[in-house]
Design an enzyme around this catalytic site. Sequence first.
Site, PDB file in Angstrom:
ATOM      1  N   ASN A  56      -0.877  17.732 -22.128  1.00  0.00           N
ATOM      2  CA  ASN A  56      -1.250  16.759 -23.153  1.00  0.00           C
ATOM      3  C   ASN A  56      -1.110  17.545 -24.318  1.00  0.00           C
ATOM      4  O   ASN A  56      -1.466  16.816 -25.665  1.00  0.00           O
ATOM      5  CB  ASN A  56      -2.351  16.078 -22.894  1.00  0.00           C
ATOM      6  CG  ASN A  56      -2.372  15.147 -21.774  1.00  0.00           C
ATOM      7  OD1 ASN A  56      -1.778  14.345 -21.748  1.00  0.00           O
ATOM      8  ND2 ASN A  56      -3.098  15.741 -20.729  1.00  0.00           N
ATOM      9  N   GLU A  78       9.248  17.321 -25.956  1.00  0.00           N
ATOM     10  CA  GLU A  78       8.278  17.838 -24.685  1.00  0.00           C
ATOM     11  C   GLU A  78       8.880  19.098 -24.234  1.00  0.00           C
ATOM     12  O   GLU A  78       8.035  20.122 -23.689  1.00  0.00           O
ATOM     13  CB  GLU A  78       8.938  16.839 -23.387  1.00  0.00           C
ATOM     14  CG  GLU A  78       8.120  15.706 -23.678  1.00  0.00           C
ATOM     15  CD  GLU A  78       6.610  15.528 -23.653  1.00  0.00           C
ATOM     16  OE1 GLU A  78       5.982  16.302 -23.190  1.00  0.00           O
ATOM     17  OE2 GLU A  78       6.121  14.270 -23.825  1.00  0.00           O
ATOM     18  N   GLU A  88      -5.207  16.714 -12.683  1.00  0.00           N
ATOM     19  CA  GLU A  88      -5.468  16.940 -14.000  1.00  0.00           C
ATOM     20  C   GLU A  88      -7.106  16.809 -14.055  1.00  0.00           C
ATOM     21  O   GLU A  88      -7.457  16.225 -14.968  1.00  0.00           O
ATOM     22  CB  GLU A  88      -4.985  15.583 -14.831  1.00  0.00           C
ATOM     23  CG  GLU A  88      -4.705  16.039 -16.199  1.00  0.00           C
ATOM     24  CD  GLU A  88      -4.224  15.029 -17.399  1.00  0.00           C
ATOM     25  OE1 GLU A  88      -4.922  14.178 -17.729  1.00  0.00           O
ATOM     26  OE2 GLU A  88      -2.814  14.870 -17.265  1.00  0.00           O
ATOM     27  N   HIS A 137       8.692   8.132 -28.321  1.00  0.00           N
ATOM     28  CA  HIS A 137       7.394   8.932 -27.697  1.00  0.00           C
ATOM     29  C   HIS A 137       7.603  10.431 -28.401  1.00  0.00           C
ATOM     30  O   HIS A 137       6.584  10.851 -28.715  1.00  0.00           O
ATOM     31  CB  HIS A 137       7.525   8.986 -26.381  1.00  0.00           C
ATOM     32  CG  HIS A 137       6.807   9.864 -25.727  1.00  0.00           C
ATOM     33  ND1 HIS A 137       5.512   9.578 -25.500  1.00  0.00           N
ATOM     34  CD2 HIS A 137       6.859  11.131 -25.108  1.00  0.00           C
ATOM     35  CE1 HIS A 137       4.659  10.505 -24.871  1.00  0.00           C
ATOM     36  NE2 HIS A 137       5.571  11.384 -24.775  1.00  0.00           N
ATOM     37  N   HIS A 153      -0.239   9.970 -29.156  1.00  0.00           N
ATOM     38  CA  HIS A 153      -0.257   8.771 -28.490  1.00  0.00           C
ATOM     39  C   HIS A 153      -0.703   7.942 -29.331  1.00  0.00           C
ATOM     40  O   HIS A 153      -0.671   6.589 -29.511  1.00  0.00           O
ATOM     41  CB  HIS A 153      -0.970   8.724 -27.018  1.00  0.00           C
ATOM     42  CG  HIS A 153       0.011   9.273 -25.924  1.00  0.00           C
ATOM     43  ND1 HIS A 153      -0.822   9.650 -24.696  1.00  0.00           N
ATOM     44  CD2 HIS A 153       1.149   9.038 -25.769  1.00  0.00           C
ATOM     45  CE1 HIS A 153       0.206   9.884 -23.950  1.00  0.00           C
ATOM     46  NE2 HIS A 153       1.501   9.521 -24.421  1.00  0.00           N
ATOM     47  N   LYS A 158       6.346  22.880 -15.968  1.00  0.00           N
ATOM     48  CA  LYS A 158       5.552  21.830 -15.488  1.00  0.00           C
ATOM     49  C   LYS A 158       5.050  21.628 -13.767  1.00  0.00           C
ATOM     50  O   LYS A 158       3.967  21.555 -13.473  1.00  0.00           O
ATOM     51  CB  LYS A 158       6.357  20.203 -15.672  1.00  0.00           C
ATOM     52  CG  LYS A 158       5.428  19.290 -15.329  1.00  0.00           C
ATOM     53  CD  LYS A 158       5.457  17.928 -16.043  1.00  0.00           C
ATOM     54  CE  LYS A 158       4.632  16.840 -15.702  1.00  0.00           C
ATOM     55  NZ  LYS A 158       4.990  15.430 -16.322  1.00  0.00           N
ATOM     56  N   ARG A 197      -4.122  20.991 -16.109  1.00  0.00           N
ATOM     57  CA  ARG A 197      -3.005  20.307 -16.220  1.00  0.00           C
ATOM     58  C   ARG A 197      -3.096  19.392 -17.578  1.00  0.00           C
ATOM     59  O   ARG A 197      -2.128  19.157 -18.024  1.00  0.00           O
ATOM     60  CB  ARG A 197      -2.709  19.268 -15.032  1.00  0.00           C
ATOM     61  CG  ARG A 197      -1.707  18.239 -15.236  1.00  0.00           C
ATOM     62  CD  ARG A 197      -1.407  17.736 -14.000  1.00  0.00           C
ATOM     63  NE  ARG A 197      -0.363  16.569 -14.261  1.00  0.00           N
ATOM     64  CZ  ARG A 197       0.219  15.979 -13.277  1.00  0.00           C
ATOM     65  NH1 ARG A 197       0.098  15.973 -11.954  1.00  0.00           N
ATOM     66  NH2 ARG A 197       1.172  15.040 -13.673  1.00  0.00           N
ATOM     67  N   LYS A 232       2.675  11.486 -11.587  1.00  0.00           N
ATOM     68  CA  LYS A 232       2.084  10.295 -12.490  1.00  0.00           C
ATOM     69  C   LYS A 232       2.882   8.948 -12.515  1.00  0.00           C
ATOM     70  O   LYS A 232       3.894   9.206 -12.692  1.00  0.00           O
ATOM     71  CB  LYS A 232       1.852  10.879 -13.726  1.00  0.00           C
ATOM     72  CG  LYS A 232       0.593  11.949 -14.010  1.00  0.00           C
ATOM     73  CD  LYS A 232       0.292  12.094 -15.314  1.00  0.00           C
ATOM     74  CE  LYS A 232      -0.772  12.882 -15.536  1.00  0.00           C
ATOM     75  NZ  LYS A 232      -1.193  13.302 -17.068  1.00  0.00           N
ATOM     76  N   HIS A 241      -0.318  15.118 -27.702  1.00  0.00           N
ATOM     77  CA  HIS A 241      -0.471  14.169 -27.178  1.00  0.00           C
ATOM     78  C   HIS A 241      -1.392  13.018 -27.732  1.00  0.00           C
ATOM     79  O   HIS A 241      -1.608  12.037 -27.716  1.00  0.00           O
ATOM     80  CB  HIS A 241      -0.229  13.936 -25.550  1.00  0.00           C
ATOM     81  CG  HIS A 241       1.058  14.070 -24.861  1.00  0.00           C
ATOM     82  ND1 HIS A 241       1.825  15.344 -25.281  1.00  0.00           N
ATOM     83  CD2 HIS A 241       2.015  13.558 -24.299  1.00  0.00           C
ATOM     84  CE1 HIS A 241       2.988  15.452 -24.691  1.00  0.00           C
ATOM     85  NE2 HIS A 241       3.243  14.287 -24.286  1.00  0.00           N
ATOM     86  N   ARG A 291       0.896  -1.236  -0.067  1.00  0.00           N
ATOM     87  CA  ARG A 291      -0.025  -0.076   0.180  1.00  0.00           C
ATOM     88  C   ARG A 291       1.031   1.309  -0.159  1.00  0.00           C
ATOM     89  O   ARG A 291       0.271   2.324   0.349  1.00  0.00           O
ATOM     90  CB  ARG A 291      -1.049   0.121   1.280  1.00  0.00           C
ATOM     91  CG  ARG A 291      -1.955  -1.052   1.084  1.00  0.00           C
ATOM     92  CD  ARG A 291      -3.231  -0.920   2.020  1.00  0.00           C
ATOM     93  NE  ARG A 291      -4.276  -1.744   1.693  1.00  0.00           N
ATOM     94  CZ  ARG A 291      -4.188  -2.876   2.464  1.00  0.00           C
ATOM     95  NH1 ARG A 291      -3.454  -3.237   3.638  1.00  0.00           N
ATOM     96  NH2 ARG A 291      -5.184  -3.743   2.356  1.00  0.00           N
TER      97      ARG A 291
END
Length: 352
Positions: free
Chosen positions: A232, A179, A224, A256, A239, A214, A228, A137, A235, A115
């Site tokens: 993206n 990025e 997000e 990427h 993606h 960022k 936020r 993230k 993206h 946990r």
Amino acid sequence: MTTINATTYSIHFDEKAYHELASLVSKNNYSSIFVLVDDNTLEHCYPRFMQLFATDKPIEVIQIEAGEIHKNIETCMGVWNVMTELGADRKSLLITLGGGVITDLGGFVASTFKRGIDFVNIPTTLLSMVDASVGGKTGVDLGVLKNQIGVFANPEMIIIDAEYLHTVSTREIRSGTAEIIKYGMTHDIELFNEIRGNDQVNIVDLIHRSIEIKNEVVLEDPKEQGVRKVLNWGHTIGHGVESYFLESPEKEAITHGEAIAIGMVCEAYLSSKILDFPKKKVLEIKEAIINIYGKVAINEDDIQPIIALMKHDKKNINGEINFVLLNDYEDFKINCKASEDLIQESIAFYNS
């Protein structure tokens, strides 16, 4: 280089960062320390890490195979099992030493093991320094679908040591640069201007400024729910392209950053059609991206499968594909919609 402070952790730079890590370990009296590496970082980065990190605690190294294809729950299970066999407990520390796959997967492993145990990110690629390791993230891919399984969890600290960039290829540096370009278009156009107009950029300064941007966005919207989503930019289509090239046996996988660069061209085109983003700047972006990354051939038959993959994007609501689009540089709008016809048109524009 000045330390950047996030909500519950700090981002430290250069060799002094290892003193901060030693202090953290001493203060928290961890029962055991694990370092997660891949094939490449074990050989090229771990020796520097051990040279600079001073501790009396024994260190256990856990090695996984390199590459996005291994960023999955099966790899996590392997790491959890090894940690269990080696006696890890809730007072253990996991240090991730690697690119975005290692920091994303390692953060997820740590935040779910018993946990949640503490972890520290030491990104070794440009992409992970300016994006993947910062912002809390964590997660893994579900098949070819990017980052579908994960949690928000902050590290205890992040160490940015630009010396590790000497261990990665020029192609990987270009990948991470996408990025930085993203931050430039959405928040600080000077970043984009410096990259497209200069072969000899000061990469350390670009890294620091990118992390500042960022961090400011994440501090405003950590989960997000709103602003936020700007992170993206490029993206949504990117993606889809990345996943399609990853899953198609007849295609050579692209990085990427190469996929996000394509996404920025396509989404700039959407911005000109849906908002008031100037067509002149769309052409400017396309020219700059192709100058940096070259051209990836996307056939007409590829477009529908790419759009199908985009429908799994985490930002989508009620089955509608959501975009971040630009009114202008440094002026964005989130939660924009585009028809499939227009998306097809944008990919055809990139390909033209």
